[in-house]
Structures are given as structure tokens and as C-alpha cells.
Design a protein around this motif. Structure first.
Motif, PDB file in Angstrom:
ATOM      1  N   HIS A  92       0.831  -1.213   0.000  1.00 29.15           N
ATOM      2  CA  HIS A  92       0.000   0.000   0.000  1.00 29.15           C
ATOM      3  C   HIS A  92       0.863   1.260   0.000  1.00 29.15           C
ATOM      4  CE1 HIS A  92       0.837  -1.061   4.164  1.00 29.15           C
ATOM      5  NE2 HIS A  92       0.546   0.174   4.537  1.00 29.15           N
ATOM      6  N   TRP A  93       2.072   1.190   0.606  1.00 24.36           N
ATOM      7  CA  TRP A  93       2.999   2.325   0.555  1.00 24.36           C
ATOM      8  C   TRP A  93       3.693   2.404  -0.801  1.00 24.36           C
ATOM      9  CZ3 TRP A  93       2.184   5.761   4.053  1.00 24.36           C
ATOM     10  CH2 TRP A  93       1.771   5.405   5.338  1.00 24.36           C
ATOM     11  N   ILE A  94       4.044   1.233  -1.330  1.00 22.59           N
ATOM     12  CA  ILE A  94       4.703   1.190  -2.640  1.00 22.59           C
ATOM     13  C   ILE A  94       3.771   1.737  -3.726  1.00 22.59           C
ATOM     14  CG2 ILE A  94       5.663  -0.354  -4.415  1.00 22.59           C
ATOM     15  CD1 ILE A  94       6.552  -2.193  -2.108  1.00 22.59           C
ATOM     16  N   SER A  95       2.465   1.585  -3.511  1.00 23.71           N
ATOM     17  CA  SER A  95       1.497   2.037  -4.522  1.00 23.71           C
ATOM     18  C   SER A  95       1.488   3.553  -4.692  1.00 23.71           C
ATOM     19  CB  SER A  95       0.086   1.562  -4.163  1.00 23.71           C
ATOM     20  OG  SER A  95      -0.423   2.278  -3.042  1.00 23.71           O
ATOM     21  N   ILE A  96       1.946   4.304  -3.665  1.00 20.56           N
ATOM     22  CA  ILE A  96       1.890   5.776  -3.721  1.00 20.56           C
ATOM     23  C   ILE A  96       2.731   6.340  -4.864  1.00 20.56           C
ATOM     24  CG2 ILE A  96       2.420   7.918  -2.487  1.00 20.56           C
ATOM     25  CD1 ILE A  96       1.645   6.440   0.108  1.00 20.56           C
ATOM     26  N   PRO A  97       4.040   5.975  -4.985  1.00 18.60           N
ATOM     27  CA  PRO A  97       4.795   6.491  -6.143  1.00 18.60           C
ATOM     28  C   PRO A  97       4.252   5.996  -7.470  1.00 18.60           C
ATOM     29  CG  PRO A  97       6.105   4.889  -4.901  1.00 18.60           C
ATOM     30  CD  PRO A  97       4.918   5.216  -4.069  1.00 18.60           C
ATOM     31  N   PHE A  98       3.705   4.770  -7.489  1.00 15.97           N
ATOM     32  CA  PHE A  98       3.126   4.263  -8.733  1.00 15.97           C
ATOM     33  C   PHE A  98       1.904   5.080  -9.135  1.00 15.97           C
ATOM     34  CE2 PHE A  98       5.869   0.693  -7.980  1.00 15.97           C
ATOM     35  CZ  PHE A  98       6.098   0.145  -9.233  1.00 15.97           C
ATOM     36  N   CYS A  99       1.083   5.450  -8.161  1.00 21.56           N
ATOM     37  CA  CYS A  99      -0.082   6.296  -8.450  1.00 21.56           C
ATOM     38  C   CYS A  99       0.357   7.650  -9.016  1.00 21.56           C
ATOM     39  CB  CYS A  99      -0.909   6.509  -7.182  1.00 21.56           C
ATOM     40  SG  CYS A  99      -1.793   5.059  -6.624  1.00 21.56           S
ATOM     41  N   VAL A 100       1.420   8.204  -8.427  1.00 16.80           N
ATOM     42  CA  VAL A 100       1.954   9.486  -8.917  1.00 16.80           C
ATOM     43  C   VAL A 100       2.444   9.333 -10.350  1.00 16.80           C
ATOM     44  CG1 VAL A 100       3.760  11.219  -8.607  1.00 16.80           C
ATOM     45  CG2 VAL A 100       2.575  10.292  -6.606  1.00 16.80           C
ATOM     46  N   PHE A 101       3.190   8.247 -10.620  1.00 18.46           N
ATOM     47  CA  PHE A 101       3.709   8.004 -11.978  1.00 18.46           C
ATOM     48  C   PHE A 101       2.574   7.898 -12.981  1.00 18.46           C
ATOM     49  CE2 PHE A 101       7.636   5.766 -10.048  1.00 18.46           C
ATOM     50  CZ  PHE A 101       8.276   6.986  -9.900  1.00 18.46           C
ATOM     51  N   TYR A 102       1.557   7.083 -12.649  1.00 16.83           N
ATOM     52  CA  TYR A 102       0.436   6.903 -13.575  1.00 16.83           C
ATOM     53  C   TYR A 102      -0.327   8.207 -13.772  1.00 16.83           C
ATOM     54  CZ  TYR A 102       0.852   1.814 -13.890  1.00 16.83           C
ATOM     55  OH  TYR A 102       1.286   0.533 -14.152  1.00 16.83           O
ATOM     56  N   LEU A 103      -0.523   8.964 -12.699  1.00 17.42           N
ATOM     57  CA  LEU A 103      -1.248  10.233 -12.793  1.00 17.42           C
ATOM     58  C   LEU A 103      -0.502  11.223 -13.684  1.00 17.42           C
ATOM     59  CD1 LEU A 103      -3.661  11.915 -11.813  1.00 17.42           C
ATOM     60  CD2 LEU A 103      -2.250  12.660  -9.876  1.00 17.42           C
ATOM     61  N   VAL A 104       0.819  11.331 -13.471  1.00 12.67           N
ATOM     62  CA  VAL A 104       1.645  12.229 -14.289  1.00 12.67           C
ATOM     63  C   VAL A 104       1.651  11.777 -15.744  1.00 12.67           C
ATOM     64  CG1 VAL A 104       3.994  13.077 -14.705  1.00 12.67           C
ATOM     65  CG2 VAL A 104       3.104  12.967 -12.367  1.00 12.67           C
ATOM     66  N   GLY A 105       1.821  10.465 -15.962  1.00 11.66           N
ATOM     67  CA  GLY A 105       1.872   9.923 -17.325  1.00 11.66           C
ATOM     68  C   GLY A 105       0.574  10.127 -18.086  1.00 11.66           C
ATOM     69  N   LEU A 106      -0.551   9.815 -17.446  1.00  9.98           N
ATOM     70  CA  LEU A 106      -1.847   9.940 -18.118  1.00  9.98           C
ATOM     71  C   LEU A 106      -2.212  11.404 -18.349  1.00  9.98           C
ATOM     72  CD1 LEU A 106      -3.863   7.184 -16.193  1.00  9.98           C
ATOM     73  CD2 LEU A 106      -2.972   7.049 -18.520  1.00  9.98           C
ATOM     74  N   SER A 107      -2.069  12.241 -17.316  1.00 10.81           N
ATOM     75  CA  SER A 107      -2.439  13.655 -17.460  1.00 10.81           C
ATOM     76  C   SER A 107      -1.485  14.390 -18.397  1.00 10.81           C
ATOM     77  CB  SER A 107      -2.458  14.338 -16.092  1.00 10.81           C
ATOM     78  OG  SER A 107      -1.196  14.237 -15.457  1.00 10.81           O
ATOM     79  N   GLY A 108      -0.185  14.066 -18.315  1.00  8.80           N
ATOM     80  CA  GLY A 108       0.815  14.720 -19.172  1.00  8.80           C
ATOM     81  C   GLY A 108       0.588  14.428 -20.638  1.00  8.80           C
ATOM     82  N   ASN A 109       0.347  13.175 -20.972  1.00 11.04           N
ATOM     83  CA  ASN A 109       0.137  12.807 -22.380  1.00 11.04           C
ATOM     84  C   ASN A 109      -1.199  13.317 -22.901  1.00 11.04           C
ATOM     85  OD1 ASN A 109       2.473  11.079 -23.380  1.00 11.04           O
ATOM     86  ND2 ASN A 109       2.024  10.056 -21.457  1.00 11.04           N
ATOM     87  N   CYS A 110      -2.220  13.320 -22.049  1.00 12.44           N
ATOM     88  CA  CYS A 110      -3.513  13.905 -22.463  1.00 12.44           C
ATOM     89  C   CYS A 110      -3.364  15.402 -22.731  1.00 12.44           C
ATOM     90  CB  CYS A 110      -4.572  13.668 -21.382  1.00 12.44           C
ATOM     91  SG  CYS A 110      -5.187  11.976 -21.319  1.00 12.44           S
ATOM     92  N   LEU A 111      -2.596  16.077 -21.874  1.00 12.79           N
ATOM     93  CA  LEU A 111      -2.374  17.515 -22.042  1.00 12.79           C
ATOM     94  C   LEU A 111      -1.628  17.805 -23.346  1.00 12.79           C
ATOM     95  CD1 LEU A 111      -2.742  20.303 -20.769  1.00 12.79           C
ATOM     96  CD2 LEU A 111      -0.580  19.958 -19.547  1.00 12.79           C
ATOM     97  N   ILE A 112      -0.637  16.980 -23.654  1.00 19.50           N
ATOM     98  CA  ILE A 112       0.103  17.133 -24.926  1.00 19.50           C
ATOM     99  C   ILE A 112      -0.863  17.025 -26.106  1.00 19.50           C
ATOM    100  CG2 ILE A 112       1.737  15.976 -26.475  1.00 19.50           C
ATOM    101  CD1 ILE A 112       3.307  17.390 -24.437  1.00 19.50           C
ATOM    102  N   LEU A 113      -1.743  16.030 -26.081  1.00 22.95           N
ATOM    103  CA  LEU A 113      -2.698  15.818 -27.182  1.00 22.95           C
ATOM    104  C   LEU A 113      -3.672  16.981 -27.297  1.00 22.95           C
ATOM    105  CD1 LEU A 113      -3.476  12.010 -26.699  1.00 22.95           C
ATOM    106  CD2 LEU A 113      -2.213  13.047 -28.585  1.00 22.95           C
ATOM    107  N   ILE A 114      -4.169  17.475 -26.172  1.00 26.00           N
ATOM    108  CA  ILE A 114      -5.114  18.595 -26.176  1.00 26.00           C
ATOM    109  C   ILE A 114      -4.459  19.855 -26.734  1.00 26.00           C
ATOM    110  CG2 ILE A 114      -6.417  20.172 -24.680  1.00 26.00           C
ATOM    111  CD1 ILE A 114      -6.891  17.695 -22.828  1.00 26.00           C
ATOM    112  N   ILE A 115      -3.229  20.128 -26.287  1.00 27.24           N
ATOM    113  CA  ILE A 115      -2.516  21.334 -26.725  1.00 27.24           C
ATOM    114  C   ILE A 115      -2.241  21.293 -28.225  1.00 27.24           C
ATOM    115  CG2 ILE A 115      -0.242  22.457 -26.610  1.00 27.24           C
ATOM    116  CD1 ILE A 115      -0.327  21.850 -23.570  1.00 27.24           C
ATOM    117  N   ILE A 116      -1.796  20.139 -28.720  1.00 19.58           N
ATOM    118  CA  ILE A 116      -1.507  20.023 -30.163  1.00 19.58           C
ATOM    119  C   ILE A 116      -2.778  20.173 -30.980  1.00 19.58           C
ATOM    120  CG2 ILE A 116      -0.713  18.433 -31.972  1.00 19.58           C
ATOM    121  CD1 ILE A 116       1.354  17.387 -29.943  1.00 19.58           C
ATOM    122  N   LYS A 117      -3.887  19.624 -30.480  1.00 27.10           N
ATOM    123  CA  LYS A 117      -5.158  19.715 -31.204  1.00 27.10           C
ATOM    124  C   LYS A 117      -5.675  21.157 -31.249  1.00 27.10           C
ATOM    125  CE  LYS A 117      -9.748  17.596 -31.420  1.00 27.10           C
ATOM    126  NZ  LYS A 117     -10.524  18.826 -31.571  1.00 27.10           N
TER     127      LYS A 117
END
Length: 323
Positions: free
Chosen positions: A34-59
Motif C-alpha cells: 500500500h505504501w509502494i502504490s503511492i509512487p506508482f499512483c503518482v507516476f500513472y497520474l503524471v503519465g496519463l495527465s501529461g500525455n492527455c495535455l500534450i494531445l489537447i494542446i496540439i489539437k
């Protein structure tokens, strides 16, 4: 509820497939998942939001409707796919201790992970070609990389990955498996699954090697060749300022290539070393290979290229103003 780690094949049966596999998080650290999941959640959140933001900005940004940014969109889509492929099973283990995955679901996840990996390699090659054309032949850049050409390149990337990896699930389905059904990762890999088989896996090993060499291997060689030609072109430029400006446009792409290919090569070597490698090292490198590129790529491309950075700041500023 504790799940069985060994499913014995029926007696007098010459063919056996487990109904499910058991995925693995970090062995020996289950109490801390449950502690190890915290950095993984951060990684997934950054990865998903960052790539979505890139797509939105380019569009939304008309000035970014250029070949370079179309290829960046392809990279963002691929990274989103990779993150979404591993997220359910990885967080399922860390949060809910759900280790079991059905045989067919495991093959499906494996197929998409490998397809998206080959696609990412191909997109990085296309981006290297884009940089080569932009630097060596800038006057013909727009006429060479037209929208129709980019669409054809995109279709070729998808078709190549889908067709080359299509036989893999069927090659795994034909195998007879032993009683052990525990995989080494929190997601399904071809090499990880085939090692659980009792029958001869030489066909799987040979075909997997052919696919790797003919896709990722060829891509890596061509990317290196592209940069040899780019450096040759840049060195021939008249002034040092032009030389540095030409190389500066390649920095983001070089970083993306390194963070994708270094873990991939490392993981391939580790899988072929078999039992001589510590399991924890294998697990960590696999996470780096599949989770780090989707996280770092949007950061790299939002920090270095000025057009992306300015468009991102404008978008975020507009959102703040509207709030």
C-alpha cells in the motif's frame, strides 16, 4: 483470501493450460504494497495527465499542426496505451491484492503491451526521420512530410506491430503448461509466460527473437544511422551558432530514445540470462521500461521545445483565468 500458486495438471492428460496465472508485485514486500502504490499512483497520474495535455494542446494550437507535432501526438497516444495496459493489474495487486488473471486476459494484455512497445519504437524512428529531413533538407520539409504521408506512416506503424505480433498468442496457446502458474511481474510478458511451459519452446524463442530484431532492432539501427547523417549535416554548417541550433532541436528526441531503448535492451538481456539474475532486478527494470517513458516523455517535450512550452503555459493560464 490466499490463492493457490500451483495448479496441477489433470492426471493422464497430455495437454494442459492453466485457467489463470498469478501476477507478482514485489516479493517479500507484500505488507508494504500500500505504501509502494503511492509512487506508482503518482507516476500513472503524471503519465496519463501529461500525455492527455500534450494531445489537447496540439489539437487546439494551430501553430502546432506540423509533422513534428503529429509524430509527438502518436508518441503520446502510444504512451497512454502503455500506461493503461499495466495500470489495472499493477494497482490491483498493490491496492486489493488481486493477483489472479485469466489465461485469455493475460494473453490479451501481453499482446497489447508488445504491440504498443513496437509502435513506440517505430514512432521514435519516424521522429528521427522527421529531424533528419528538417535539418538536411529544410526547404523541402513540408513537401516531403505532407499530411497524407504522415497518415500513411501512422498506418504503417500500426499495421507492422499488429501483424508481426499476431502469431504470439497462438504460439503460447499451443503449449502445455506445468503446475506452476506464477508470473514474475504484475503484468504479462511473452517470455515470462512461455517459461512456465513444460513442452519445447524453441519456436516461441526463435519467433520472439525474429520479431525483436526485425522491428525494434532495425528501428534502433536506423535511428543511429539517422543521427550519424544529422551530425554529418550539422558539422558541415557554416557557423557554430547554426550547428548548435540544429543539434538543439534533437535533444528532446534523443532523451526519448534513450529512456525507451536502454530499459528495453536491459530487460531483454535479463530475460535471456534466466535464473542467474535476481528476481527483484528483473521486476524493477520491467517497471522502468513500461512506466518511466510515459511519465518522462511529456515532461521532456513540455520543457525543451519552445512552441509546446508556450502553448502549455497559455492553456494552463487560460484555465486559471476561467476559474
Amino acid at each position: 483470501m490466499e490463492q493457490s500458486q500451483h495448479t496441477m495438471p489433470p492426471a493422464n492428460s497430455s495437454f494442459y493450460q492453466p485457467s489463470a496465472f498469478l501476477l507478482t508485485g514485489f516479493p517479500g514486500l507484500e505488507a508494504n504494497h500500500h505504501w509502494i502504490s503511492i509512487p506508482f499512483c503518482v507516476f500513472y497520474l503524471v503519465g496519463l495527465s501529461g500525455n492527455c495535455l500534450i494531445l489537447i494542446i496540439i489539437k487546439k494550437t494551430q501553430s502546432l499542426h506540423k509533422p513534428t507535432y503529429y509524430f509527438l501526438s502518436m508518441l503520446a497516444v502510444t504512451d497512454l496505451g502503455l500506461a493503461l495496459c499495466t495500470l489495472p493489474t499493477t494497482l490491483g495487486i498493490f491496492w486489493f491484492k488481486i493477483r489472479e488473471i485469466e489465461f485469455s486476459a493475460c494473453l490479451t494484455q501481453m499482446y497489447f503491451i508488445h504491440i504498443l512497445s513496437v509502435m513506440e519504437s517505430s514512432v521514435l524512428l519516424a521522429m528521427a526521420f522527421d529531424r533528419f529531413i528538417a535539418i538536411s533538407n529544410p526547404l523541402r520539409y513540408s513537401s516531403i512530410l505532407t499530411e497524407s504521408t504522415i497518415i500513411k506512416i501512422g498506418l504503417a506503424i500500426v499495421s507492422r506491430a499488429v501483424i508481426s505480433l499476431f502469431p504470439i498468442p497462438f504460439l503460447l496457446k499451443r503449449l502445455t503448461y506445468c503446475g506452476n502458474n506464477v508470473l514474475s511481474h504484475s503484468f504479462c510478458f511473452h517470455s515470462d509466460i512461455m517459461k512456465l511451459a513444460c513442452t519445447d519452446i524453441n519456436v516461441n524463442i526463435l519467433y520472439g527473437l525474429i520479431v525483436i530484431l526485425s522491428t525494434v532492432g532495425v528501428d534502433f539501427v536506423l535511428i543511429v544511422l539517422s543521427y550519424v547523417l544529422i551530425i554529418k549535416t550539422v558539422v558541415s554548417l557554416t557557423t557554430k551558432e547554426k550547428c548548435l541550433k540544429g543539434l538543439n532541436t534533437c535533444v528532446s528526441h534523443i532523451c526519448a530514445v534513450l529512456i525507451f531503448f536502454i530499459p528495453m535492451i536491459g530487460l531483454s538481456v535479463l530475460h535471456r540470462c534466466g535464473n542467474n539474475v535476481p528476481l527483484m532486478l528483473n521486476i524493477v527494470v520491467a517497471y522502468i521500461y513500461l512506466i518511466v517513458p510515459p511519465v518522462l516523455n511529456p515532461i521532456i517535450y513540455s520543457v525543451k521545445p519552445k512552441l509546446i512550452r508556450r502553448a502549455m503555459l497559455r492553456t494552463l493560464w487560460w484555465k486559471n483565468e476561467s476559474i
